[in-house]
Design a protein around this motif. Structure first.
Motif, mmCIF file in Angstrom:
data_model
loop_
_atom_site.group_PDB
_atom_site.id
_atom_site.type_symbol
_atom_site.label_atom_id
_atom_site.label_comp_id
_atom_site.label_asym_id
_atom_site.label_seq_id
_atom_site.Cartn_x
_atom_site.Cartn_y
_atom_site.Cartn_z
ATOM 1 N N ALA A 20 0.835 -1.197 0.000
ATOM 2 C CA ALA A 20 0.000 0.000 0.000
ATOM 3 C C ALA A 20 0.877 1.256 0.000
ATOM 4 N N THR A 21 0.231 2.386 -0.236
ATOM 5 C CA THR A 21 0.902 3.678 -0.270
ATOM 6 C C THR A 21 0.118 4.648 0.598
ATOM 7 N N GLY A 22 0.825 5.458 1.383
ATOM 8 C CA GLY A 22 0.154 6.417 2.240
ATOM 9 C C GLY A 22 -0.687 7.403 1.459
ATOM 10 N N THR A 23 -1.800 7.830 2.054
ATOM 11 C CA THR A 23 -2.676 8.805 1.403
ATOM 12 C C THR A 23 -2.894 10.046 2.250
ATOM 13 N N ALA A 24 -2.657 9.983 3.574
ATOM 14 C CA ALA A 24 -2.697 11.199 4.390
ATOM 15 C C ALA A 24 -1.584 12.126 3.914
ATOM 16 N N ALA A 25 -1.777 13.427 4.013
ATOM 17 C CA ALA A 25 -0.804 14.389 3.486
ATOM 18 C C ALA A 25 0.592 14.178 4.055
ATOM 19 N N ASP A 28 1.710 10.915 2.130
ATOM 20 C CA ASP A 28 1.178 10.708 0.781
ATOM 21 C C ASP A 28 2.271 10.208 -0.164
ATOM 22 N N GLY A 29 1.999 9.086 -0.850
ATOM 23 C CA GLY A 29 2.951 8.529 -1.796
ATOM 24 C C GLY A 29 4.132 7.815 -1.168
ATOM 25 N N ARG A 30 4.085 7.567 0.133
ATOM 26 C CA ARG A 30 5.227 6.989 0.842
ATOM 27 C C ARG A 30 4.824 5.747 1.619
ATOM 28 N N ARG A 31 5.828 4.966 1.989
ATOM 29 C CA ARG A 31 5.609 3.774 2.813
ATOM 30 C C ARG A 31 6.892 3.485 3.577
ATOM 31 N N SER A 32 6.754 2.812 4.711
ATOM 32 C CA SER A 32 7.928 2.444 5.511
ATOM 33 C C SER A 32 7.894 0.952 5.805
ATOM 34 N N PHE A 33 9.038 0.439 6.261
ATOM 35 C CA PHE A 33 9.199 -0.976 6.601
ATOM 36 C C PHE A 33 9.794 -1.018 8.007
ATOM 37 N N ARG A 34 9.087 -1.627 8.958
ATOM 38 C CA ARG A 34 9.456 -1.523 10.369
ATOM 39 C C ARG A 34 9.596 -2.890 11.030
ATOM 40 N N GLU A 107 -1.000 5.403 10.109
ATOM 41 C CA GLU A 107 -1.644 5.920 8.908
ATOM 42 C C GLU A 107 -1.380 7.412 8.686
ATOM 43 N N VAL A 108 -0.896 8.099 9.712
ATOM 44 C CA VAL A 108 -0.601 9.533 9.614
ATOM 45 C C VAL A 108 0.804 9.834 10.116
ATOM 46 N N ASP A 109 1.149 9.335 11.315
ATOM 47 C CA ASP A 109 2.470 9.601 11.901
ATOM 48 C C ASP A 109 3.554 8.730 11.279
ATOM 49 N N ASP A 110 3.165 7.671 10.605
ATOM 50 C CA ASP A 110 4.063 6.729 9.951
ATOM 51 C C ASP A 110 3.181 5.947 8.977
ATOM 52 N N PHE A 111 3.793 5.180 8.082
ATOM 53 C CA PHE A 111 2.966 4.342 7.215
ATOM 54 C C PHE A 111 3.689 3.029 6.928
ATOM 55 N N PRO A 112 3.795 2.146 7.945
ATOM 56 C CA PRO A 112 4.448 0.856 7.713
ATOM 57 C C PRO A 112 3.591 -0.068 6.864
ATOM 58 N N VAL A 113 4.222 -0.708 5.894
ATOM 59 C CA VAL A 113 3.552 -1.728 5.092
ATOM 60 C C VAL A 113 4.123 -3.108 5.407
ATOM 61 N N MET A 114 5.175 -3.144 6.184
ATOM 62 C CA MET A 114 5.725 -4.395 6.699
ATOM 63 C C MET A 114 6.054 -4.174 8.169
ATOM 64 N N VAL A 171 -9.896 -5.340 6.039
ATOM 65 C CA VAL A 171 -9.979 -4.173 5.161
ATOM 66 C C VAL A 171 -9.619 -2.936 5.977
ATOM 67 N N LYS A 172 -8.748 -2.096 5.447
ATOM 68 C CA LYS A 172 -8.355 -0.862 6.121
ATOM 69 C C LYS A 172 -9.227 0.274 5.606
ATOM 70 N N GLN A 173 -10.008 0.849 6.502
ATOM 71 C CA GLN A 173 -10.984 1.858 6.114
ATOM 72 C C GLN A 173 -10.330 3.149 5.628
ATOM 73 N N PHE A 174 -9.200 3.519 6.219
ATOM 74 C CA PHE A 174 -8.543 4.777 5.874
ATOM 75 C C PHE A 174 -7.644 4.565 4.662
ATOM 76 N N SER A 175 -8.286 4.343 3.527
ATOM 77 C CA SER A 175 -7.577 4.161 2.264
ATOM 78 C C SER A 175 -8.520 4.532 1.140
ATOM 79 N N LEU A 176 -7.976 4.993 0.039
ATOM 80 C CA LEU A 176 -8.811 5.428 -1.069
ATOM 81 C C LEU A 176 -9.625 4.262 -1.602
ATOM 82 N N GLY A 177 -10.936 4.423 -1.569
ATOM 83 C CA GLY A 177 -11.819 3.372 -2.051
ATOM 84 C C GLY A 177 -11.844 2.135 -1.182
#
Length: 224
Positions: A20-25, A28-34, A107-114, A171-177
């Motif tokens: 996934a890719t972050g959508t909060a400002a 936005d367009g970023r992701r992290s691995f933690r 989802e806002v302070d960080d955006f880990p996808v792993m 399902v993650k609600q805070f995501s586009l669509g």
């Protein structure tokens, strides 16, 4: 390794996915691995090619640029976004295009996808799931059968795990669509992934959680 099911396996579903890719400002367009202590593990992932750069969270000046871009299609978003930031943000109200914010820290302070330590299931997910690393035309898919969940690309199996190793799919609600979803494995590690179509996300999550559709063994295929 060939990605086709074994002769005695039923194909339950096939869905194009990626990290996934972050959508909060702020992300936005970023992701992290933690790892489980929220340390950055991206440079240490074995065999991964270099990505698009070090993850960072945008502060207000950077976020204003994101709000301004979005305001082209919805002028009120610029003022709305700045006001939200000045008020400290909201963890209750949905933002345009997304559902309710569920996890401020992820989802806002960080955006880990792993979220995984070395040796954890999620730690071994393939780099081809990362849009910032794979070639533009590369498509990764989840292939689901009653016995296993596989990640495949161009007919090759990149990674697989027994289906019962998936403890939960959400399902993650805070995501586009509402296209993002989280796979949590039995060892507690997890990954945040996304599909191209919200209906695919819903169907995949239902199949993994043992919905009525899955119990009936209905075979489905989601085309890219």
């Amino acid at each position: 390794m060939d990605c086709h099911p074994e002769p005695d396996e039923k194909l339950l579903g096939r869905f194009p996915v990626s990290f996934a890719t972050g959508t909060a400002a702020s992300v936005d367009g970023r992701r992290s691995f933690r790892d489980r202590r929220r340390h950055d593990i991206e440079p240490e992932l074995p065999g991964w090619p270099e990505g698009s750069g070090t993850f960072s969270v945008r502060r207000l000046p950077g976020k204003i640029g994101v709000y301004a871009r979005d305001a082209v299609s919805a002028p009120f978003l610029l003022a709305w976004g700045i006001l939200r930031d000045l008020l400290g943000g909201s963890t209750v109200d949905p933002e345009p295009g997304r559902g309710k914010l569920e996890e401020q820290e992820d989802e806002v302070d960080d955006f880990p996808v792993m979220w995984a330590d070395p040796g954890d299931t999620a730690h071994a997910l393939p780099w081809q799931l990362d849009p910032s690393r794979r070639p533009p035309r590369c498509v990764t898919e989840i292939v689901l059968t009653p016995g296993r969940l596989s990640v495949v690309e161009s007919g090759r199996t990149l990674w697989e795990t027994p289906r019962d190793n998936v403890a939960e799919a959400t399902v993650k609600q805070f995501s586009l669509g509402r296209r993002d979803f989280r796979l949590t494995f039995q060892d507690g590690s997890w990954a945040r992934l996304t599909t191209r179509v919200s209906a695919h996300t819903t169907e995949l999550v239902e199949l993994l959680n043992g919905s009525t559709v899955a119990e009936r063994g209905r075979s489905t295929t989601a085309q890219p």
